[in-house]
Enzyme design. Structure first.
Site, PDB file in Angstrom:
ATOM      1  N   ASP A 145     -17.476  17.975  21.584  1.00 19.25           N
ATOM      2  CA  ASP A 145     -18.041  18.919  22.553  1.00 19.25           C
ATOM      3  C   ASP A 145     -17.002  19.491  23.514  1.00 19.25           C
ATOM      4  OD1 ASP A 145     -20.533  19.979  24.157  1.00 19.25           O
ATOM      5  OD2 ASP A 145     -19.233  18.978  25.612  1.00 19.25           O
ATOM      6  N   ALA A 173     -22.054  22.340  24.260  1.00 16.08           N
ATOM      7  CA  ALA A 173     -21.773  22.891  22.932  1.00 16.08           C
ATOM      8  C   ALA A 173     -22.531  22.116  21.860  1.00 16.08           C
ATOM      9  CB  ALA A 173     -20.269  22.863  22.656  1.00 16.08           C
ATOM     10  N   ASP A 174     -22.523  20.795  21.959  1.00 15.02           N
ATOM     11  CA  ASP A 174     -23.302  19.953  21.047  1.00 15.02           C
ATOM     12  C   ASP A 174     -24.778  20.320  21.101  1.00 15.02           C
ATOM     13  OD1 ASP A 174     -21.545  18.239  19.720  1.00 15.02           O
ATOM     14  OD2 ASP A 174     -21.519  16.784  21.333  1.00 15.02           O
ATOM     15  N   LEU A 175     -25.324  20.362  22.303  1.00 14.14           N
ATOM     16  CA  LEU A 175     -26.751  20.585  22.472  1.00 14.14           C
ATOM     17  C   LEU A 175     -27.166  21.958  21.942  1.00 14.14           C
ATOM     18  CD1 LEU A 175     -27.147  19.102  26.061  1.00 14.14           C
ATOM     19  CD2 LEU A 175     -27.846  18.039  23.912  1.00 14.14           C
TER      20      LEU A 175
END
Length: 400
Positions: A145, A173-175
């Protein structure tokens, strides 16, 4: 549907079966969206003797892992074994969706890539989440992330002016990559109703982060402006920012000329409306620091609660700045019911962060705690027509 429950989390997606091959965060975030809306999600993990844990996901019974993996069933399956791959293909033949976030080369090496699975089930929607995309010069790099936050431009516009790059306090960014992948899956399922065919859905941390820059990205693409750090100030709408009161901090967004006029009246500063430094949006932008100092000199004279009440009553957007515990105690947050409690088993009552979307007929509920490793393996394989003796043999050979 989740083990031990008469009904799924929602009826909205209850006709779909999802095979969850994901780990860590972006993939589980994607699958959580489907599980919370009632899809029959089967979380597939390595058998206990071969399991290496869930890096960066924290312990299985920790709050992070638990919040990511509710409303699912779970089975173990050794995808490094030919028999394990054969079982996955048997599951895929009846499934609607597969979600994975391996590095792009791993699934091909295992023989479980999109082409291999589409050959088994042409209606399958296969979703892949990666750090940088499924091809291109960075495709083989591991995704993380904070790396995506930096490469995606976010850290260059976060923080105080000249502070140096600052990461956002959540793995955004992950989410977002996970949420966009879930959206792509739903789009592909809708399209399948017309064509009868599945397709490959792809998302990446880098793409998601760039998309989330939104107007900051378009400032460069359309106007040639390179956005900079603006701290707590909005980069273009002024005055918008954090202001200190006699007992804490609050956000104020006095944007637009009409709201600015109301704001000046509430603060008892009608003279700002004719002051050439502050009379127009352009002049307020040019003199932002001086204006912010004058505003804070006034807001310091009263409490946060009083200012929030007075400004909102006048139609000026304003709100307190909460710590997380204070946020969950807010009456509006409690009214929205986003913290959903679930009783069950030896866990007692546990609160999860529920979906931020409400559907009037088919709402989402938290109906089951995250499954234990391999909790539903036998029932899933029995549903496939594999008898108890064969299941015992698979377990003895560490295929499951």
């Amino acid at each position: 549907m989740p083990d031990g429950h008469a009904k799924p989390a929602s009826t909205a997606l209850s006709r779909f079966t999802v095979l969850d091959l994901t780990r860590v965060r972006s993939g589980p975030t994607c699958v959580r969206q489907l599980a919370d809306w009632g899809a029959d999600v089967i979380k597939i993990e390595m058998p206990p003797a071969l399991d290496e844990g869930d890096p960066m996901g924290g312990p299985r019974h920790g709050s992070d892992f638990q919040n990511l993996h509710r409303n699912k069933r779970a089975m173990t399956l050794n995808l490094k074994s030919p028999d394990g791959v054969a079982l996955l293909k048997k599951l895929a033949a009846k499934a609607d969706v597969i979600v994975e976030n391996f590095r792009p080369d791993v699934k091909t090496r295992l023989g479980i890539d999109y082409e291999a699975m589409a050959a088994v089930n042409p209606r399958l929607v296969y979703a892949s989440i990666s750090g940088f995309g499924q091809d291109g010069p960075y495709a083989g790099r591991p995704g993380f992330d904070q790396i995506a936050q930096g490469m995606g431009g976010l850290m260059s516009i976060t923080g105080l002016p000249d502070q140096g790059p600052v990461r956002v306090g959540i793995p955004i960014a992950d989410l977002c990559a996970g949420i966009f992948a879930a959206q792509g899956i739903l789009v592909a399922l809708l399209e399948r109703e017309v064509s009868g065919k599945g397709q490959w859905v792809q998302s990446s941390l880098l793409q998601a982060q760039i998309f989330m820059l939104d107007f900051q990205a378009s400032r460069w693409l359309m106007q040639g402006e390179v956005p900079k750090q603006a701290g707590n100030n909005h980069p273009t709408s002024i005055p918008t920012g954090v202001f200190k009161t006699s007992d804490g901090y609050m956000n104020i967004a006095a944007t637009g000329q009409k709201i600015w006029q109301r704001f000046c009246q509430v603060l008892g500063k009608p003279e700002w409306l004719t002051d050439e430094r502050y009379a127009t949006a352009a002049s307020r932008s040019q003199n932002r620091d001086a204006l912010n100092a004058e505003i804070e000199a006034v807001t310091l004279t009263d409490t946060m609660a009083n200012w929030v009440s007075r400004l909102n009553e006048a139609g000026v957007p304003c709100g307190p700045i909460y710590k997380v515990d204070e946020m969950f105690a807010d009456p509006q947050v409690q009214h929205l019911g986003i913290a959903q409690k679930l009783n069950g088993g030896n866990k007692g009552e546990v609160a999860y962060v529920g979906q931020p979307i409400k559907l009037s007929r088919t709402p989402s509920h938290i109906v089951s705690h995250p499954p234990e490793l391999g909790q539903n393996t036998d029932e899933i394989l029995l549903d496939l027509g594999i008898d108890k003796a064969a299941i015992d043999d698979l377990r003895a050979r560490q295929v499951i």
